[in-house]
Design a protein around this motif. Structure first.
Motif: not given
Length: 144
Positions: A42-63
């Motif tokens: 589930v976490r990886q789906h959300w991570l990919h959603y924000y990275r590739f669909v919403k075009k967020k930089n990896l630095s803006s995703l905090i896990l």
């Protein structure tokens, strides 16, 4: 390994490998292979959603950031930031876990320290969205 199809409009290209009886998924943010648990799926789906669909930089995703709450150390599942400010806090569960009020209370407690504008609770199949307003949380139906 049989993984469930989750409730996302997009298909994501995950890197998955197997070592003996254990499956691993590659985490783009942590740049490492993680055991593929149902919650990690589930976490990886959300991570990919924000990275590739919403075009967020990896630095803006905090896990899995640690935070202190009432003298105990907790970990948030995923925080989306904008210009280093907390924007969206996500609490993620395995697909087999039904979302309940206690999960909302958990993320609301975490958010009392973080101050994100929005919170999401998801088990990958169902998603609950809420926005923090002056009058408390207002629930929404859709992804942004």
């Amino acid at each position: 390994m049989q993984v469930p199809k989750l409730n996302f409009e997009n298909e994501f290209d995950f890197q998955i490998k197997q070592d003996k009886d254990t499956f691993f998924i590659y985490d783009l943010v942590r740049k490492s292979w993680l055991v593929l648990t149902p919650e990690e799926w589930v976490r990886q789906h959300w991570l990919h959603y924000y990275r590739f669909v919403k075009k967020k930089n990896l630095s803006s995703l905090i896990l899995e950031k640690k935070l202190e709450l009432n003298g105990t150390t907790k970990r948030i599942d995923l925080l989306i930031t904008e210009k280093a400010k907390p924007k969206i806090l996500l609490e993620l569960k395995a697909p087999s876990i039904a979302l309940k009020e206690i999960h909302f209370e958990q993320i609301a407690r975490y958010n009392s320290l973080i101050g994100a504008e929005q919170i999401i609770i998801s088990n990958g199949l169902h998603h609950i969205f809420a926005e923090l307003t002056e009058n408390g949380y207002q629930f929404r139906k859709t992804m942004e």
